[in-house]
Motif scaffolding. Structure first.
Motif, PDB file in Angstrom:
ATOM      1  N   GLY A 232      -9.528  -4.762  -0.916  1.00 15.19           N
ATOM      2  CA  GLY A 232      -9.562  -4.573  -2.348  1.00 15.19           C
ATOM      3  C   GLY A 232      -8.559  -5.466  -3.042  1.00 15.19           C
ATOM      4  N   PRO A 233      -8.438  -5.343  -4.355  1.00 17.37           N
ATOM      5  CA  PRO A 233      -7.471  -6.160  -5.084  1.00 17.37           C
ATOM      6  C   PRO A 233      -6.035  -5.779  -4.715  1.00 17.37           C
ATOM      7  CG  PRO A 233      -8.452  -4.500  -6.517  1.00 17.37           C
ATOM      8  CD  PRO A 233      -9.210  -4.453  -5.250  1.00 17.37           C
ATOM      9  N   THR A 234      -5.146  -6.734  -4.812  1.00 21.76           N
ATOM     10  CA  THR A 234      -3.729  -6.490  -4.525  1.00 21.76           C
ATOM     11  C   THR A 234      -3.156  -5.534  -5.554  1.00 21.76           C
ATOM     12  OG1 THR A 234      -3.494  -8.680  -3.559  1.00 21.76           O
ATOM     13  CG2 THR A 234      -1.476  -7.592  -4.259  1.00 21.76           C
ATOM     14  N   LEU A 235      -2.301  -4.653  -5.088  1.00 24.28           N
ATOM     15  CA  LEU A 235      -1.718  -3.638  -5.949  1.00 24.28           C
ATOM     16  C   LEU A 235      -0.728  -4.259  -6.922  1.00 24.28           C
ATOM     17  CD1 LEU A 235      -1.291  -0.586  -6.583  1.00 24.28           C
ATOM     18  CD2 LEU A 235       0.552  -0.619  -4.892  1.00 24.28           C
ATOM     19  N   ASN A 236      -0.852  -3.887  -8.181  1.00 26.95           N
ATOM     20  CA  ASN A 236       0.141  -4.282  -9.175  1.00 26.95           C
ATOM     21  C   ASN A 236       1.344  -3.371  -9.018  1.00 26.95           C
ATOM     22  OD1 ASN A 236       1.633  -4.997 -11.396  1.00 26.95           O
ATOM     23  ND2 ASN A 236       0.125  -4.290 -12.920  1.00 26.95           N
ATOM     24  N   LEU A 237       2.461  -3.924  -8.536  1.00 34.44           N
ATOM     25  CA  LEU A 237       3.624  -3.096  -8.217  1.00 34.44           C
ATOM     26  C   LEU A 237       4.250  -2.475  -9.462  1.00 34.44           C
ATOM     27  CD1 LEU A 237       5.273  -5.213  -5.395  1.00 34.44           C
ATOM     28  CD2 LEU A 237       3.841  -3.187  -5.209  1.00 34.44           C
ATOM     29  N   GLY A 238       3.842  -2.947 -10.633  1.00 29.29           N
ATOM     30  CA  GLY A 238       4.348  -2.336 -11.851  1.00 29.29           C
ATOM     31  C   GLY A 238       3.623  -1.049 -12.190  1.00 29.29           C
ATOM     32  N   SER A 239       2.492  -0.796 -11.524  1.00 23.74           N
ATOM     33  CA  SER A 239       1.713   0.416 -11.790  1.00 23.74           C
ATOM     34  C   SER A 239       2.267   1.598 -11.012  1.00 23.74           C
ATOM     35  CB  SER A 239       0.247   0.190 -11.408  1.00 23.74           C
ATOM     36  OG  SER A 239       0.144  -0.123 -10.033  1.00 23.74           O
ATOM     37  N   THR A 240       1.937   2.776 -11.478  1.00 23.67           N
ATOM     38  CA  THR A 240       2.417   3.999 -10.822  1.00 23.67           C
ATOM     39  C   THR A 240       1.390   4.444  -9.787  1.00 23.67           C
ATOM     40  OG1 THR A 240       3.559   4.680 -12.842  1.00 23.67           O
ATOM     41  CG2 THR A 240       3.138   6.384 -11.191  1.00 23.67           C
ATOM     42  N   ILE A 241       1.879   4.637  -8.558  1.00 26.73           N
ATOM     43  CA  ILE A 241       1.028   5.118  -7.479  1.00 26.73           C
ATOM     44  C   ILE A 241       1.625   6.409  -6.954  1.00 26.73           C
ATOM     45  CG2 ILE A 241       0.201   4.694  -5.135  1.00 26.73           C
ATOM     46  CD1 ILE A 241      -1.279   3.042  -7.089  1.00 26.73           C
ATOM     47  N   ASP A 242       0.886   7.515  -7.112  1.00 28.70           N
ATOM     48  CA  ASP A 242       1.336   8.787  -6.560  1.00 28.70           C
ATOM     49  C   ASP A 242       0.912   8.872  -5.099  1.00 28.70           C
ATOM     50  OD1 ASP A 242       2.346   9.558  -9.038  1.00 28.70           O
ATOM     51  OD2 ASP A 242       0.386  10.335  -9.677  1.00 28.70           O
ATOM     52  N   GLY A 243       1.617   9.671  -4.350  1.00 31.88           N
ATOM     53  CA  GLY A 243       1.209   9.868  -2.964  1.00 31.88           C
ATOM     54  C   GLY A 243       2.356  10.091  -2.013  1.00 31.88           C
ATOM     55  N   GLY A 244       3.462   9.343  -2.186  1.00 31.47           N
ATOM     56  CA  GLY A 244       4.614   9.530  -1.320  1.00 31.47           C
ATOM     57  C   GLY A 244       4.301   9.340   0.141  1.00 31.47           C
ATOM     58  N   THR A 245       4.770  10.281   0.965  1.00 30.59           N
ATOM     59  CA  THR A 245       4.551  10.163   2.408  1.00 30.59           C
ATOM     60  C   THR A 245       3.074  10.286   2.763  1.00 30.59           C
ATOM     61  OG1 THR A 245       4.882  12.542   2.718  1.00 30.59           O
ATOM     62  CG2 THR A 245       6.833  11.141   2.876  1.00 30.59           C
ATOM     63  N   GLY A 246       2.304  11.027   1.941  1.00 24.80           N
ATOM     64  CA  GLY A 246       0.875  11.157   2.203  1.00 24.80           C
ATOM     65  C   GLY A 246       0.155   9.823   2.117  1.00 24.80           C
ATOM     66  N   LEU A 247       0.603   8.948   1.220  1.00 22.54           N
ATOM     67  CA  LEU A 247      -0.001   7.619   1.081  1.00 22.54           C
ATOM     68  C   LEU A 247       0.180   6.813   2.363  1.00 22.54           C
ATOM     69  CD1 LEU A 247       0.357   5.284  -1.996  1.00 22.54           C
ATOM     70  CD2 LEU A 247       0.719   4.415   0.306  1.00 22.54           C
ATOM     71  N   ILE A 248       1.424   6.792   2.872  1.00 19.43           N
ATOM     72  CA  ILE A 248       1.699   6.027   4.093  1.00 19.43           C
ATOM     73  C   ILE A 248       0.953   6.626   5.279  1.00 19.43           C
ATOM     74  CG2 ILE A 248       3.518   5.295   5.690  1.00 19.43           C
ATOM     75  CD1 ILE A 248       3.513   3.838   3.012  1.00 19.43           C
ATOM     76  N   GLN A 249       0.906   7.948   5.357  1.00 17.17           N
ATOM     77  CA  GLN A 249       0.180   8.582   6.464  1.00 17.17           C
ATOM     78  C   GLN A 249      -1.307   8.250   6.401  1.00 17.17           C
ATOM     79  OE1 GLN A 249       0.092  12.908   6.541  1.00 17.17           O
ATOM     80  NE2 GLN A 249      -0.037  12.897   8.769  1.00 17.17           N
ATOM     81  N   ALA A 250      -1.906   8.296   5.201  1.00 12.67           N
ATOM     82  CA  ALA A 250      -3.326   7.979   5.060  1.00 12.67           C
ATOM     83  C   ALA A 250      -3.614   6.539   5.451  1.00 12.67           C
ATOM     84  CB  ALA A 250      -3.771   8.240   3.622  1.00 12.67           C
ATOM     85  N   GLN A 251      -2.748   5.596   5.032  1.00  5.54           N
ATOM     86  CA  GLN A 251      -2.938   4.188   5.382  1.00  5.54           C
ATOM     87  C   GLN A 251      -2.789   3.989   6.877  1.00  5.54           C
ATOM     88  OE1 GLN A 251      -3.763   1.797   3.147  1.00  5.54           O
ATOM     89  NE2 GLN A 251      -3.834   0.133   4.641  1.00  5.54           N
ATOM     90  N   SER A 252      -1.881   4.727   7.494  1.00 12.13           N
ATOM     91  CA  SER A 252      -1.675   4.621   8.936  1.00 12.13           C
ATOM     92  C   SER A 252      -2.872   5.168   9.703  1.00 12.13           C
ATOM     93  CB  SER A 252      -0.410   5.380   9.342  1.00 12.13           C
ATOM     94  OG  SER A 252      -0.211   5.321  10.736  1.00 12.13           O
ATOM     95  N   LEU A 253      -3.445   6.283   9.222  1.00 10.40           N
ATOM     96  CA  LEU A 253      -4.570   6.895   9.926  1.00 10.40           C
ATOM     97  C   LEU A 253      -5.841   6.078   9.764  1.00 10.40           C
ATOM     98  CD1 LEU A 253      -3.991  10.662   9.056  1.00 10.40           C
ATOM     99  CD2 LEU A 253      -3.548   9.522  11.235  1.00 10.40           C
ATOM    100  N   CYS A 254      -6.104   5.561   8.547  1.00  9.58           N
ATOM    101  CA  CYS A 254      -7.288   4.731   8.305  1.00  9.58           C
ATOM    102  C   CYS A 254      -7.153   4.059   6.948  1.00  9.58           C
ATOM    103  CB  CYS A 254      -8.560   5.578   8.339  1.00  9.58           C
ATOM    104  SG  CYS A 254     -10.071   4.610   8.043  1.00  9.58           S
ATOM    105  N   PRO A 255      -7.066   2.721   6.885  1.00 10.95           N
ATOM    106  CA  PRO A 255      -6.923   2.027   5.608  1.00 10.95           C
ATOM    107  C   PRO A 255      -8.044   2.337   4.623  1.00 10.95           C
ATOM    108  CG  PRO A 255      -6.425   0.544   7.422  1.00 10.95           C
ATOM    109  CD  PRO A 255      -6.964   1.792   8.043  1.00 10.95           C
ATOM    110  N   ARG A 256      -9.282   2.517   5.131  1.00 15.70           N
ATOM    111  CA  ARG A 256     -10.400   2.811   4.232  1.00 15.70           C
ATOM    112  C   ARG A 256     -10.173   4.152   3.521  1.00 15.70           C
ATOM    113  NH1 ARG A 256     -15.787   1.429   4.727  1.00 15.70           N
ATOM    114  NH2 ARG A 256     -14.933  -0.588   5.365  1.00 15.70           N
ATOM    115  N   GLY A 257      -9.740   5.146   4.266  1.00 19.93           N
ATOM    116  CA  GLY A 257      -9.485   6.451   3.662  1.00 19.93           C
ATOM    117  C   GLY A 257      -8.365   6.405   2.647  1.00 19.93           C
ATOM    118  N   ALA A 258      -7.297   5.642   2.926  1.00 21.43           N
ATOM    119  CA  ALA A 258      -6.186   5.531   1.984  1.00 21.43           C
ATOM    120  C   ALA A 258      -6.614   4.827   0.709  1.00 21.43           C
ATOM    121  CB  ALA A 258      -5.030   4.779   2.645  1.00 21.43           C
ATOM    122  N   PHE A 259      -7.418   3.774   0.847  1.00 26.70           N
ATOM    123  CA  PHE A 259      -7.891   3.044  -0.327  1.00 26.70           C
ATOM    124  C   PHE A 259      -8.760   3.954  -1.203  1.00 26.70           C
ATOM    125  CE2 PHE A 259     -10.571   0.152  -2.712  1.00 26.70           C
ATOM    126  CZ  PHE A 259      -9.665  -0.814  -3.115  1.00 26.70           C
TER     127      PHE A 259
END
Length: 903
Positions: free
Chosen positions: A600-627
């Protein structure tokens, strides 16, 4: 057969009486066509009507001349009268068993028995002599019904023919022609004989001679092959002569309907006709009707009324109302109503009310100063007001007007374009709604719920068959074919189980009595004779006849009907069908290029992304699911079952532990607190923590009393383990808000608990209520449980240990890694926190504590970089990831991970 003699009789004023409504419509159509082709511009309407309509007309003509002038009961009135009779009889004779009876279904069965008695002129006195309790039971019901009918001057439509015989002197129907009758019932014969005795001409049209040379018999391996061949056969004849009239006749049309419709869709659609939503535009017509209540637009109306009127309904039903396309404003507020549905599933109990939906909308309006669904709010508010103003009990007529007002306020059936079938269904619905007041004939005031239940049941019992324009291919049952004529006829589905039709013995009349009266469906020999007569009539109704049956049904060998004994069958093991719709579409489909899109498009680091540790865990388990979850905002609908789900139980344990440690504070305070004091503290904390969960749970006090007992037992077990820790500690913080910049990705999260030891070092603790926890999840290149590693990277003070606190009744334990000190008293197996070098699996990969922190920083930083750069590969770490994925539709794939798929 030429219709000229019949049409000539009509011209001279004769009345034509048909066996079916379909035949009446066809004769009128043919008569009008013949007059038009003869050059006439105007002519009197043909007097053609089915038997039931004719005798009802005759009765209306002579009823004013009789002394009694009774009321003819409608179907609905008869059902409510018989339901009351059955209910009262059960209360008298079988006290306590009423809940075991389906009185309405029993009443409908009794009415069918009553019709059988009237049609076949059965002496019901014989039922009283039967030894069977069901026969005597019906005899009691019939006695009550007959007595009440005499007292209130009622008759049922099954009596009309007999009453016409009794008043034959007043009847002058003119010349009569009967067409399409395979046999006349005794009550019909009695009326015809009375008319003939009076000198009124009655002509019964007989079937023409059968030409067996035009019959061909075919066998097929399975049911679908049979109907695909029938569709191809029909198409070939239409290609030769587009004006051909073709019939497909099936003894059990309901059984084969799905296969027949599919086969005819595939073979009879024109090349340019890909999809037809309006059945009136199809090149064929299936005569099998369905329940009026099962028409989608009618199902919607009933569900809307149920949801609005009932005090407590399932959250799914509320969602159906909010998202219904038949409510005013459905298009304009579509997105907002979808968001509202998701919110309500999270916030409301499994069973809620429309009033609670309105309260939620009011809360959102007060909180955010905006009204996302203004039209829906107005609709719900006005409907609730109308329902609240209603009396507890009222007449059916009053409730009929109430339902009509509710539907008007809702706007039903707005929002969709009504095709021909839907328009006819809505018209039939409104007719039945306006006739609901008929049920007041013999009933006391009823509740809203009862009135709606009766209305719904009434719609269930009405067969809806939309009127269709003339088509070349008609699909129908054997009885509907009576009197009709076609160029070509396919008579299929002729297995021994379906033709002749199965016997149907009435349960309320002795079999011997039914057979003595000649009821064909009660006797195998009579049933066979009746089927032979029907088959003879079918074979005389077309120039070309095809008879077919299939040999196998679900691997069961099927024998052909015993009535197919006129020719050796031609067997087809495979049916070659020219291009079907699917094949034509595939041929016209362009060749597509396959593109692998995994980023997908690169994340704009100026934007707010909620998720915390859940975000990293989701990306680790499966990038498609995290996206899908954190970039697209996709989530599964909340499954709002009664009680507390796993996530809510986990939150509850977290909250009670937070409150308990806020009171205790240190390990020394824990040791000085007696077990009784500790249990009291946990009990108090549990009661406070449970309060927010009770309103939306859908459960009572007893359920939460059991949850509190579970909490106390679990946490008493947990604190007994806390007492066995080796190092004194102080609770530095609980649910502490922390931040971490990971490879440029800002993360915010709460740390469940931080303990501080005497030397100032920290112990990071993460509560888990599940039991599948292992330190091995921290040492892979894609850590599957990154919460504690992320906690560790966010701290500046030295860390002595990172550990899970597994809090589960009978499964409580610490599981983690320690830097230097022994974490627990020797011999306490529940404290499974080992020094890094003592853990063989970890020590093989990680040399020391600083190396572990560096490894985590590198591995988790790589995962954060993947998320920032839009990595959206379908790459689950294990099969369990896919099976537990909340958004599987994003992958458009149901296969386990590792299998090749096409997207």
């Amino acid at each position: 057969m030429s219709r000229s003699p019949v049409f000539k009789a009509i011209d001279y004023g004769a009345t034509v009486i048909t066996a079916t409504r379909r035949l009446s419509r066809e004769l009128i159509r043919q008569f009008d066509q013949a007059r038009f082709q003869s050059g006439d511009s105007a002519w009197p309407s043909a007097d053609v009507l089915p038997w039931d309509a004719w005798i009802r007309r005759c009765w209306n003509d002579i009823a004013p001349l009789t002394k009694m002038q009774p009321l003819v009961l409608t179907e609905g009135q008869m059902e409510i009268i018989w339901s009351q009779i059955v209910t009262d009889d059960i209360r008298r004779t079988e006290s306590g068993s009423l809940p075991l009876w389906n009185t309405r279904a029993t009443a409908r069965a009794a009415i069918r028995t009553l019709q059988l008695i009237r049609d076949w002129q059965i002496d019901f006195e014989q039922l009283k002599k039967s030894a069977h309790p069901d026969h005597r039971c019906f005899a009691r019901w019939l006695n009550v019904y007959e007595a009440e009918s005499r007292n209130k001057n009622w008759i049922d439509r099954f009596q009309i023919a007999d009453l016409l015989v009794q008043n034959i002197t007043n009847l002058n129907p003119g010349n009569i022609h009967l067409i399409g009758f395979d046999r006349l019932l005794p009550t019909q014969q009695a009326l015809i004989h009375s008319l003939e005795h009076k000198g009124i001409p009655v002509q019964i049209q007989s079937h023409r001679a059968m030409d067996t040379s035009s019959i061909k018999r075919l066998e097929f391996t399975d049911d679908m092959s049979q109907w695909m061949a029938a569709g191809n056969w029909a198409r070939e004849r239409l290609e030769r002569n587009p004006d051909s009239k073709i019939a497909v006749v099936v003894p059990d049309l309901a059984k084969s309907k799905v296969n027949i419709e599919y086969a005819l869709r595939q073979t009879l659609y024109p090349l340019d006709l890909v999809e037809v939503e309006d059945s009136s535009k199809m090149p064929f017509h299936l005569s099998l009707g369905t329940s009026l209540s099962k028409q989608p637009v009618i199902t919607s109306a009933i569900n809307l009324l149920l949801t609005i009127s009932c005090r407590n309904v399932a959250i799914d039903q509320i969602g159906d109302l909010i998202l219904s396309p038949h409510i005013d404003g459905a298009i304009e507020e579509l997105a907002a109503r979808g968001t509202l549905d998701v919110e309500l599933r999270k916030r409301l109990a499994k069973n809620s009310s429309i009033a609670q939906v309105l309260e939620h909308l009011d809360y959102q309006l007060a909180k955010h100063k905006r009204d996302p669904c203004p039209k829906l709010r107005i609709i719900l508010s006005s409907c609730i007001h109308l329902v609240n103003q209603s009396p507890s009990r009222d007449s059916f007529n009053a409730w009929s007007k109430q339902f009509d007002k509710l539907l008007q306020k809702i706007g039903w059936p707005s929002g969709v374009n009504l095709d021909s079938d839907m328009f006819q269904a809505v018209r039939a619905f409104r007719e039945q709604l306006h006739r609901l007041g008929e049920l007041d004939l013999n009933s006391r005031p009823v509740s809203l719920d009862s009135a709606l239940t009766w209305f719904h049941q009434r719609l269930n019992n009405i067969t809806f068959q939309p009127e269709a324009p003339e088509v070349q291919v008609e699909v129908m049952g054997v009885i509907e074919m009576a009197g009709l004529e076609f160029d070509h006829l396919w008579f299929g589905g002729l297995t021994e189980t379906d033709w002749p039709a199965k016997l149907k013995i009435d349960p309320f009349i002795p079999v011997s009595v039914q057979r003595e009266a000649g009821v064909e469906q009660a006797s195998a020999s009579e049933n066979l004779s009746y089927a032979e007569a029907q088959q003879h009539r079918l074979f005389a109704s077309a120039r070309e006849i095809i008879c077919s049956h299939h040999l196998f049904e679900s691997e069961i060998m099927m024998e052909p009907s015993s009535l197919l004994n006129f020719e050796v069958a031609e067997t087809f093991t495979q049916v070659v069908i020219p291009e079907t719709v699917d094949q034509r579409l595939n041929q016209q489909r362009p060749i597509l290029n396959s593109v692998e899109d995994t980023r997908g498009p690169t994340l704009n680091l100026g934007s707010t992304i909620d998720g915390g540790t859940g975000l990293i865990q989701a990306q680790s388990l499966c990038p498609r699911g995290a996206f899908a979850r954190f970039r697209l905002g996709a989530e599964a609908l909340h499954d709002n079952e009664p009680g507390l789900d796993t996530l809510e139980r986990g939150s509850l344990v977290h909250k009670v532990l937070e409150m308990a440690w806020q009171s205790l504070g240190t390990s020394s305070e824990l040791h000085t607190t007696s077990l009784g004091q500790l249990e009291k503290l946990i009990s108090q904390c549990s009661l406070r923590a449970l309060k927010p969960f009770q309103p939306g749970s859908g459960c009572g006090d007893q359920y939460f009393l059991n949850v509190k007992r579970w909490l106390v037992a679990t946490l008493m077990e947990w604190f007994s383990i806390e007492r066995n820790r080796n190092q004194p500690f102080e609770i530095l913080s609980v649910e502490q808000q922390s931040r971490l910049d990971l490879a440029g990705l800002p993360l915010s999260f709460k740390i469940d608990r931080i303990d501080q030891l005497d030397d100032g070092s920290l112990v990071l603790i993460d509560y888990k209520t599940g039991s599948r926890n292992s330190v091995n999840a921290w040492t892979s290149e894609r850590p599957q449980a990154p919460q504690l590693p992320l906690y560790a990277l966010s701290q500046e003070s030295p860390i002595e240990a990172v550990t899970w606190a597994q809090v589960g009744l009978g499964k409580c334990q610490f599981i983690g890694l320690s830097n230097r000190h022994e974490f627990g008293i020797e011999g306490v197996r529940e404290i499974n926190v080992r020094k890094l070098e003592q853990n063989k699996h970890v020590a093989e990969k990680i040399a020391d504590w600083d190396t572990l922190l560096s490894f985590w920083n590198q591995a988790l930083g790589n995962i954060a970089t993947e998320f920032i750069t839009g990595d959206a590969r379908r790459d689950p770490t294990n099969l369990g990831v896919c099976s537990n994925c909340p958004t599987p539709v994003i992958c458009r794939n149901s296969k386990p991970a590792g299998e090749e798929i096409e997207i």
